[in-house]
Every structure is written in structure tokens, then in C-alpha cells.
Design a protein around this motif. Structure first.
Motif, short mmCIF file in Angstrom:
data_model
loop_
_atom_site.label_atom_id
_atom_site.label_comp_id
_atom_site.label_asym_id
_atom_site.label_seq_id
_atom_site.Cartn_x
_atom_site.Cartn_y
_atom_site.Cartn_z
N ARG A 121 0.83 -1.19 0.00
CA ARG A 121 0.00 0.00 0.00
C ARG A 121 0.87 1.25 0.00
O ARG A 121 1.89 1.29 0.70
N VAL A 122 0.51 2.23 -0.80
CA VAL A 122 1.21 3.51 -0.81
C VAL A 122 0.18 4.63 -0.65
O VAL A 122 -1.02 4.41 -0.86
N ARG A 123 0.66 5.79 -0.27
CA ARG A 123 -0.24 6.92 -0.11
C ARG A 123 0.14 8.05 -1.05
O ARG A 123 -0.25 9.19 -0.84
N ASP A 124 0.96 7.76 -2.07
CA ASP A 124 1.26 8.76 -3.10
C ASP A 124 0.11 8.75 -4.09
O ASP A 124 -0.21 7.71 -4.65
N LEU A 125 -0.46 9.91 -4.32
CA LEU A 125 -1.64 9.95 -5.18
C LEU A 125 -1.25 10.11 -6.65
O LEU A 125 -0.25 10.74 -6.97
N TYR A 196 -4.48 3.13 -2.53
CA TYR A 196 -3.63 2.92 -3.69
C TYR A 196 -2.54 1.91 -3.34
O TYR A 196 -2.15 1.79 -2.18
N SER B 168 -7.72 8.21 8.93
CA SER B 168 -7.14 8.12 7.59
C SER B 168 -7.98 8.98 6.65
O SER B 168 -9.20 8.86 6.62
N GLY B 172 -5.13 9.86 1.33
CA GLY B 172 -3.90 9.30 1.88
C GLY B 172 -3.35 10.03 3.08
O GLY B 172 -2.28 9.69 3.58
N LEU B 174 -2.96 11.21 7.01
CA LEU B 174 -3.09 10.50 8.28
C LEU B 174 -3.28 11.53 9.38
O LEU B 174 -2.79 12.66 9.28
N TRP B 191 2.61 10.68 4.89
CA TRP B 191 3.09 9.31 4.77
C TRP B 191 4.56 9.25 4.32
O TRP B 191 4.99 10.02 3.46
#
Lengths: 421, 201
Positions: A121-125, A196, B168, B172, B174, B191
């Protein structure tokens, strides 16, 4: 249910309340919510004293070379296989193995028909909404340009081991994925959450080696969307061959346009009767060191002829060169397909001992003497056969990598791109 | 900054952070408050069990284009596990918190809240609107400070407990809400990809 703590080890023993089978907790971290028995399919809540939440007794274990409890190192990070989820979508089936690392958290190793993709899982959009893109549309994420591949709906058909959420058979996930081989970037959406993920295609032998899986990797079926085309020796061969192909092609062009020879004779030498000699007009050969080329052309059709040719001095009649050839040409249609064999032409290369006036003596002792027979004689001809062979070989080698890539990409996109695209 | 000595053992305190409020003596393990440039013994000893961690005290690491030095470390424990908070100094000497929870890494900074939600009304998996943004509640629990080491910019006490909520965002983001007494502190998180964290030699 009984617990059996094994000293300070991370792995703890536990018995399934459903069937009594010995299960193992592989230390999957505090986010683990359920443990599902591999044997009877009982799903237990690890936070509620392992109360059974559901029973998936009808589920069938899908094949994956990874097994619960296996440990492997990926990018210098040690992961343990702690859970399994089997998926299906439009006839395709695959297994995601949940991996856990004490330093890097959770990740997945997805297995489908011999292909492995490591996902996390990544949090880069991304810079575009993946749900609205068409196949091959570009978008950017994590500094990479991805090409949109497909969106699809997948449902769970199998669960085992430890999972971070309460999974049920039939649960549905919507996915949208783009590729930049070996990378894969996707969006995932369930009824409860969305996120994502980043994937990377792994060569099967690397996964087998990393996790100590015995035996040889299974044969891969088809091309995975994120599978990179391994260059191997092909690209190197292609790179090396291009200069040779260029050189040989240039040489062939130069020889064709500048060293085809000076035409000394171009006339019909057809015989009036079988075995009767025909004499050409006299011509002058000025340089005996240069190669001569004689071309004979006919209009034979489903027939043949033997041709005797002699080059003789015009004044003395002395032969300095002679040769005999059978020329035959047959063609037809068989079963709706046309065919042909033989050739209507004959070529001879030779040198003469001295300069001077010469004539050609031509006769047709056997065969179809009525056919057209035309002679062309060139002085100063330079042979190009070896350059043509070199050019063909070098071009085949040079094009081997681009063609291989072309076919590979066609196979990669074939499932999602229509014929008209 | 003048040098300070541990009031317990007399060893010099290797302060690297100008605004440190709390430091653990590396020689005797005593916890020392730093007030008005004077060191005062807190009367507590702090010890943390060493657990596998990508981040280690006084071991600099690079993340993408910046370098960070972990100078302080707190561990919080909850019903099902623990998480770590690291106090880092970046290249420019600025401090930032790094939260590490089972591979979920996030740089965190204090965020003023327009309204403070009541913890008792929060429910796991519910949606919550904070500062005009939608948040999903992923974890609700009570945490206890298990211990700390190094230098910290605020005073913490071993055994101190508080309620917390992990949130959350849709894109994305936090956020952590910490309920300590009557106050609520919100930390917004950015993140961090652990695969991009590289320890420096």
C-alpha cells in the motif's frame, strides 16, 4: 482452545476450535483481526478470544508455491507469509499472500499462472482519477509515467491464515491498474475503504530463491501486464548488428548503382532450330582483368531448354569460355494455391584471357528452342552476393529485438485493447 | 548551548537539540528535565526493550532528498501492540516527529483543530469531519507511555496513559488525535515510504 507459548519465539501454536487442527500464528502484528483455519475454513476473531466468526468449509485451496509461515527477503527486508486470499474475476483466478515485516509492515505477493507481483500500500496519489481512464492513457504517480491497463471487479473465493480485516467469501473489490513494467500502480475500492497500491513484477526464480521454495518455478502462462521483457542477449545482438546491417546495405546500394558493369551486348540470340548455333554481333572487351557477367533471359512457361553458350574471339573463332545450362520454369494452381518452380533466367560470371573483339555462340541442343532467348553481357561487374547475405543476416539480427518487443507488447495489451485500437 | 551534566552520575549530557525538554542520560539511564538551562533529575529511570526497527537512535538516515537524525524516541503501548514516536532533526536542525506503527511511517506535526470531537462519540470505521475534511476512523484505543530515550522536545512520563484515535483521509492523509485530560491534540501526518528510508553509513 489451547495456547502453547514456545519460549521467546515469534511463532505460537494454537488449535482450531472448529476441527482441532494445529494452527500457527506467525506473529503478524497487532493489526491482525482474523485467523482462518486452512483445514476447515473456520474464521476466528483474534481480538475476541478466537471466537469463530464464519466457516468457509466449502472453499477450495487454490495453488500457490508460497505457504503460510515461509520467510523470505525482499529488497533486504525480511517478510513472513502470514495469510492467503484467493480471488476471481471474469474467469481469471489468483492468490494474494499476505506478508508481514516487523520493520516495513504488510505487503502482498500476488501469484497468477506462474507470475509473481510484490504489492504494497502507498499513499502517493496519482495525477488522474484512475477510474475514468481508458486503456493506454498516461498518468503519473510516484514520479513514474504509467499507462492505464484495466479496471475490474474481483471477489474473494478463499481465505486462510492471518488477515488484517474480517474477510468473507464473496466480498467484492474494485480495482483500477496502470503499468510501467516492471511496476504496477493501482487503486482499490471496497464498500468500506479505498486506497492505492504499488506493485513490482518479480521473476519467479527470484521469489523461489528468496522464500526457499523447493523445485523449479512453474511455467508462466501468457504475458502479465507488469511483466518486463527481459532483454537478455537479444538487445545486445541487435545493438551490435545495426552497424553491420547499415554497412552491408550501403555496400549493396553502391554496387547496384555504381558497379553493375558496362553493358557490351543486349540482343536476342534465339535459335532458328534445335541445335543450330546463333551468332551475336561482335563486341569489344577492353579490360580482361575485370569480371564479366552474362545474363540469359527466356519466356519459358511449363517447359525447359538446354543452352550451350560459348564466347569466342571474333577473328579466329577460338573459344575462350563456354558453359551449358538447363533453364526450366513450371507453374500452376493446386488446390486453389498457385505454385512455381525453376527460373526463367541463367547467369554466368567469368573472365577473358585478353582484350579484343569477341562474339557469343548460342545453341539450344535440347528442349524448347522456340522460347525467347535474350543475352545481356556486362564488363566490370562486381559481385554483390556476399554483401547481400551479410545484409540479410545483419538485418535479421538487428530487427530481432524490436520485433520481439513488438510481439511481446502486442501480447501484453491484447486482453484489454480491441483490434481496432 | 553550555554543556550540562547529569545530576545523578555527573556525566556530560550529549545534547544535540537546542530546545530539548527531556533527556535520558546515556550513562546511568536517569530521566532529566531541562528547565531554564538547568538539569533536574526526574526521579525516573527509562528503559526500552530493543525491538526490530528501521530507525535507530543517533543513526542518521536519508529519506528521499533529506537527511534526518533521530535524537529522541518514545514508545506507546496499547491493547494489541505498540507504536513508536521518533523525534528527528533534519539537515537544518528543525525537529519533526516520525510515527512508526507496523510499517506505517508518517512525519507528523501539530495541527490546530477548529472543533475537538468527543472521544466517547467516536466509533471505529465511522466517518468524521475535521477542519472541513472527511476522515475515516481506523483505530480507537488507550495508549500508555512505555518508555523513552534520547532527547525530547516535550515532557512525557512513563506510565502516562491517554486515549487516541487514528484517522485516515480520503487522499492518503493521516491524523492522530490524542486525548490527555481535557485537552485534545491533533497530529497531521504525511506518509513516509519505508522502502525509501536509507540508513546513512
Amino acid at each position: 482452545m489451547t495456547f502453547e507459548k514456545k519460549s521467546a519465539a515469534k511463532v505460537r501454536g494454537i488449535q482450531c476450535t472448529g476441527c482441532g487442527a494445529p494452527l500457527q500464528l506467525h506473529g503478524g502484528g497487532h493489526r491482525i483481526r482474523v485467523l482462518t483455519c486452512e483445514y476447515c475454513g473456520a474464521e476466528m476473531d483474534v481480538r475476541e478470544d478466537y471466537a469463530v466468526l464464519a466457516r468457509f468449509s466449502e472453499q477450495v485451496s487454490p495453488f500457490t508455491p508460497l505457504k503460510l509461515g515461509m520467510r523470505g527477503e525482499i529488497d533486504t527486508v525480511c517478510f513472513t507469509v502470514i495469510g492467503m486470499v484467493g480471488w476471481t474475476s471474469d474467469g481469471d483466478a489468483w492468490v494474494d499472500s499476505l506478508l508481514y515485516s516487523e520493520t516495513h509492515g504488510y505487503a502482498w505477493m500476488s501469484y497468477q499462472q506462474g507470475h509473481f507481483v510484490f504489492e504494497r500500500r502507498v499513499r502517493d496519489l496519482p495525477n488522474a482519477a484512475l477510474w475514468t481512464l481508458k486503456a493506454k492513457d498516461n498518468f503519473r504517480a510516484r514520479g513514474e509515467v504509467f499507462r492505464f491497463y484495466e479496471r475490474y471487479r474481483a471477489s474473494i473465493v478463499y481465505v486462510a491464515g492471518e488477515l488484517t480485516w474480517v474477510a468473507k467469501l464473496g466480498d467484492v473489490t474494485w480495482l483500477a491498474e496502470g503499468i510501467a513494467p516492471p511496476l504496477l500502480y493501482g487503486a482499490e475500492r471496497t464498500e468500506r475503504e479505498s486506497g492505492y497500491f504499488l506493485g513490482e513484477y518479480f521473476q519467479p526464480k527470484d521469489v523461489y530463491q528468496a522464500f526457499g521454495i523447493p523445485g523449479k518455478p512453474c511455467k508462466r502462462i501468457g504475458v502479465h501486464p507488469a511483466q518486463p521483457l527481459r532483454a537478455g542477449l537479444w538487445r545486445e545482438l541487435s545493438r551490435v548488428a545495426w552497424p553491420f546491417a547499415g554497412f552491408a546495405s550501403a555496400m549493396v546500394l553502391v554496387l547496384v548503382f555504381f558497379f553493375g558493369g558496362r553493358e557490351l551486348l543486349a540482343e536476342s540470340v534465339r535459335s532458328s532450330a534445335r541445335g543450330v548455333e546463333t551468332l551475336s554481333r561482335p563486341f569489344v572487351i577492353s579490360d580482361p582483368n575485370k569480371l564479366m557477367k552474362l545474363e540469359l533471359e527466356t519466356d519459358l512457361s511449363n517447359s525447359w531448354m538446354d543452352v550451350d553458350v560459348a564466347l569466342a574471339q571474333a577473328k579466329t573463332g577460338k573459344e575462350v569460355f563456354s558453359f551449358s545450362r538447363e533453364i526450366s520454369y513450371y507453374s500452376g494452381v493446386d488446390g486453389g494455391e498457385s505454385w512455381s518452380e525453376g527460373s526463367r533466367r541463367a547467369v554466368a560470371l567469368f573472365k577473358v584471357p585478353a582484350a579484343g573483339d569477341y562474339v557469343l555462340r548460342v545453341s539450344v541442343p535440347e528442349g524448347n528452342f522456340r522460347s525467347r532467348l535474350y543475352a545481356r553481357l556486362y564488363e566490370g561487374y562486381v559481385g554483390r552476393r556476399y554483401f547481400v547475405i551479410l545484409m540479410v543476416i545483419a538485418l535479421l539480427a538487428a530487427l530481432s529485438w524490436p520485433l520481439r518487443r513488438l510481439f511481446f507488447e502486442a501480447r501484453r495489451w491484447q486482453p484489454v485493447v480491441g483490434e481496432g485500437d | 548551548m553550555d554543556t550540562l551534566n547529569c545530576p545523578q552520575c555527573g556525566a556530560e549530557l550529549p545534547l544535540s537539540f537546542r530546545f530539548a525538554k527531556l533527556v535520558v542520560c546515556p550513562h546511568c539511564g536517569s530521566t532529566i528535565f531541562l528547565e531554564d538551562d538547568a538539569a533536574r533529575l526526574a526521579g525516573e529511570r527509562s528503559a526500552l526493550v530493543e525491538l526490530p526497527s528501521l530507525v535507530q537512535l543517533k543513526v542518521p538516515f536519508r529519506y528521499r532528498h533529506a537527511s534526518y537524525l533521530p535524537v529522541g524516541h518514545i514508545r506507546y503501548r496499547h491493547a494489541f501492540g505498540y507504536w513508536d514516536e521518533w523525534w528527528l532533526l533534519d539537515d537544518g536542525g528543525q525537529g519533526v516527529w516520525l510515527s512508526v506503527d507496523e510499517g506505517d511511517y508518517a512525519f507528523e506535526h501539530l495541527l490546530p483543530l477548529e472543533t475537538s470531537p468527543d472521544f466517547r462519540r467516536l466509533k471505529l470505521d465511522d466517518e468524521l469531519k475535521l477542519n472541513d475534511r472527511e476522515w475515516h476512523i481506523t483505530e480507537l484505543d488507550k495508549a500508555c507511555c512505555e518508555g523513552f530515550e534520547g532527547e525530547l522536545p516535550e515532557v512525557v512520563r512513563v506510565g502516562e496513559t491517554f486515549l487516541y484515535a487514528h484517522l485516515s483521509g480520503r487522499d492518503g492523509e493521516l491524523m492522530t488525535l490524542e486525548y490527555l485530560g481535557n485537552s485534545v491534540r491533533a497530529y497531521a501526518g504525511k506518509w513516509v515510504d519505508p522502502f525509501d528510508v536509507r540508513r546513512e553509513a
